[in-house]
Enzyme design. Sequence first.
Site, PDB file in Angstrom:
ATOM      1  N   ASN A   8       0.831  -1.195   0.000  1.00  0.00           N
ATOM      2  CA  ASN A   8       0.000   0.000   0.000  1.00  0.00           C
ATOM      3  C   ASN A   8       0.876   1.259   0.000  1.00  0.00           C
ATOM      4  O   ASN A   8       2.093   1.183   0.121  1.00  0.00           O
ATOM      5  CB  ASN A   8      -0.896  -0.040   1.247  1.00  0.00           C
ATOM      6  CG  ASN A   8      -2.207   0.683   1.030  1.00  0.00           C
ATOM      7  OD1 ASN A   8      -2.286   1.612   0.217  1.00  0.00           O
ATOM      8  ND2 ASN A   8      -3.227   0.282   1.748  1.00  0.00           N
ATOM      9  N   ILE A   9       0.225   2.423  -0.092  1.00  0.00           N
ATOM     10  CA  ILE A   9       0.947   3.691  -0.061  1.00  0.00           C
ATOM     11  C   ILE A   9       1.615   3.887   1.300  1.00  0.00           C
ATOM     12  O   ILE A   9       0.985   3.678   2.325  1.00  0.00           O
ATOM     13  CB  ILE A   9      -0.030   4.855  -0.332  1.00  0.00           C
ATOM     14  CG1 ILE A   9      -0.599   4.740  -1.757  1.00  0.00           C
ATOM     15  CG2 ILE A   9       0.652   6.201  -0.139  1.00  0.00           C
ATOM     16  CD1 ILE A   9      -1.730   5.686  -2.056  1.00  0.00           C
ATOM     17  N   GLY A  12       6.508   1.419   3.393  1.00  0.00           N
ATOM     18  CA  GLY A  12       7.933   1.265   3.711  1.00  0.00           C
ATOM     19  C   GLY A  12       8.748   0.568   2.631  1.00  0.00           C
ATOM     20  O   GLY A  12       9.762  -0.033   2.925  1.00  0.00           O
ATOM     21  N   LYS A  13       8.318   0.684   1.399  1.00  0.00           N
ATOM     22  CA  LYS A  13       9.080   0.069   0.302  1.00  0.00           C
ATOM     23  C   LYS A  13      10.471   0.664   0.188  1.00  0.00           C
ATOM     24  O   LYS A  13      11.439  -0.042  -0.060  1.00  0.00           O
ATOM     25  CB  LYS A  13       8.361   0.278  -1.039  1.00  0.00           C
ATOM     26  CG  LYS A  13       7.064  -0.456  -1.167  1.00  0.00           C
ATOM     27  CD  LYS A  13       6.481  -0.264  -2.559  1.00  0.00           C
ATOM     28  CE  LYS A  13       6.223   1.184  -2.890  1.00  0.00           C
ATOM     29  NZ  LYS A  13       5.285   1.844  -1.969  1.00  0.00           N
ATOM     30  N   THR A  15      12.394   2.002   2.447  1.00  0.00           N
ATOM     31  CA  THR A  15      13.284   1.486   3.493  1.00  0.00           C
ATOM     32  C   THR A  15      13.765   0.080   3.142  1.00  0.00           C
ATOM     33  O   THR A  15      14.941  -0.253   3.292  1.00  0.00           O
ATOM     34  CB  THR A  15      12.523   1.418   4.841  1.00  0.00           C
ATOM     35  OG1 THR A  15      11.787   2.616   5.001  1.00  0.00           O
ATOM     36  CG2 THR A  15      13.457   1.212   5.996  1.00  0.00           C
ATOM     37  N   GLU A  83      10.426  -0.956  -7.162  1.00  0.00           N
ATOM     38  CA  GLU A  83       9.247  -0.621  -6.361  1.00  0.00           C
ATOM     39  C   GLU A  83       8.021  -0.747  -7.239  1.00  0.00           C
ATOM     40  O   GLU A  83       7.961  -0.153  -8.311  1.00  0.00           O
ATOM     41  CB  GLU A  83       9.339   0.846  -5.888  1.00  0.00           C
ATOM     42  CG  GLU A  83       9.890   0.994  -4.502  1.00  0.00           C
ATOM     43  CD  GLU A  83       9.776   2.427  -4.000  1.00  0.00           C
ATOM     44  OE1 GLU A  83       8.653   2.881  -3.728  1.00  0.00           O
ATOM     45  OE2 GLU A  83      10.818   3.068  -3.890  1.00  0.00           O
TER      46      GLU A  83
HETATM   47  N1  DCP Z   1       0.468   6.034  -7.104  1.00  0.00           N
HETATM   48  C1  DCP Z   1      -0.664   6.063  -7.914  1.00  0.00           C
HETATM   49  N2  DCP Z   1      -0.811   5.160  -8.912  1.00  0.00           N
HETATM   50  C2  DCP Z   1       0.127   4.203  -9.125  1.00  0.00           C
HETATM   51  C3  DCP Z   1       1.267   4.139  -8.300  1.00  0.00           C
HETATM   52  C4  DCP Z   1       1.404   5.076  -7.280  1.00  0.00           C
HETATM   53  O1  DCP Z   1      -1.536   6.906  -7.725  1.00  0.00           O
HETATM   54  N3  DCP Z   1      -0.049   3.341 -10.111  1.00  0.00           N
HETATM   55  C5  DCP Z   1       0.664   7.072  -6.067  1.00  0.00           C
HETATM   56  C6  DCP Z   1       0.468   6.646  -4.659  1.00  0.00           C
HETATM   57  C7  DCP Z   1       1.381   7.569  -3.891  1.00  0.00           C
HETATM   58  C8  DCP Z   1       2.493   7.903  -4.848  1.00  0.00           C
HETATM   59  O2  DCP Z   1       2.012   7.526  -6.144  1.00  0.00           O
HETATM   60  O3  DCP Z   1       0.701   8.768  -3.568  1.00  0.00           O
HETATM   61  C9  DCP Z   1       3.792   7.185  -4.534  1.00  0.00           C
HETATM   62  O4  DCP Z   1       3.558   5.874  -4.103  1.00  0.00           O
HETATM   63  P1  DCP Z   1       4.045   5.381  -2.683  1.00  0.00           P
HETATM   64  O5  DCP Z   1       3.645   6.332  -1.653  1.00  0.00           O
HETATM   65  O6  DCP Z   1       3.634   3.997  -2.504  1.00  0.00           O
HETATM   66  O7  DCP Z   1       5.621   5.402  -2.849  1.00  0.00           O
HETATM   67  P2  DCP Z   1       6.630   5.640  -1.717  1.00  0.00           P
HETATM   68  O8  DCP Z   1       7.950   5.824  -2.366  1.00  0.00           O
HETATM   69  O9  DCP Z   1       6.227   6.752  -0.860  1.00  0.00           O
HETATM   70  O10 DCP Z   1       6.538   4.251  -0.971  1.00  0.00           O
HETATM   71  P3  DCP Z   1       6.962   3.873   0.507  1.00  0.00           P
HETATM   72  O11 DCP Z   1       6.379   4.859   1.445  1.00  0.00           O
HETATM   73  O12 DCP Z   1       6.369   2.532   0.681  1.00  0.00           O
HETATM   74  O13 DCP Z   1       8.434   3.870   0.512  1.00  0.00           O
END
Ligand code: DCP
Length: 210
Positions: A8-9, A12-13, A15, A83
Amino acid sequence: LSNCSNCNIACGKTTFLEYFSRTSSIEVLPEPISKWRNVRGQNPLALMYQDPVRWGLTLQTYVQLTMMERHLKSLAGPVCMMERSIFSAKYIFVENLYRSGKMPEVDFVILTEWFDWITTNLHLPVDLIVYLQTSPEKCQERQIQRCREEEKVIPLDYLRSLHQLYEDWLVHQSSFKLPAPVLVIPADQDLPEMLRLYEENRDKVLTSSN
Ligand code: DCP
């Protein structure tokens, strides 16, 4: 060969990927979120959160392009982690927009045609999906902590819907075809415990892609 970390958003990917890039010799391809926030001066991620009905197709078309690029790039190195994937973009994010009535049917159909063409005509192999399994509540907590401007409007219900789609796809395996086997790592714990779990799963994470 390539691994995808999925969840999910704000689960912690980043990390997870940083940990393995620091402690092994694998190549890591991060999610191209900087591109989604700035493509030639435009911010389709912010637009999508402001008005998903109008801009969902715009963002997801671009996500699909950048993910396809990543998959093709992942073939260059010996072991590679990325990711998310083109599959979760379609099966989770596009599916969620469509099911929640925020993507018009015609937009969904066009994205599906593109997705089907790409996955039929290009070779985008994935060897392992690592699912960092988090509760929607934990994701919200982490997402509020990191305070990304575009994401301030995300309600808990949105995270709950994404969570359900992930569970159906990767755990119950009852929705869409899996492109690879799945390794589930529970990921609600704090950082030291997460790092311990990553270490415990090191061989599974790395050898399946050797
Ligand atoms: N997103 C989206 N559609 C997709 C992929 C991602 O709308 N097909 C959005 C969701 C988030 C943003 O893009 O608002 C980035 O995704 P993550 O927050 O999952 O990425 P992070 O790098 O922040 O992940 P994490 O917190 O797990 O490290």
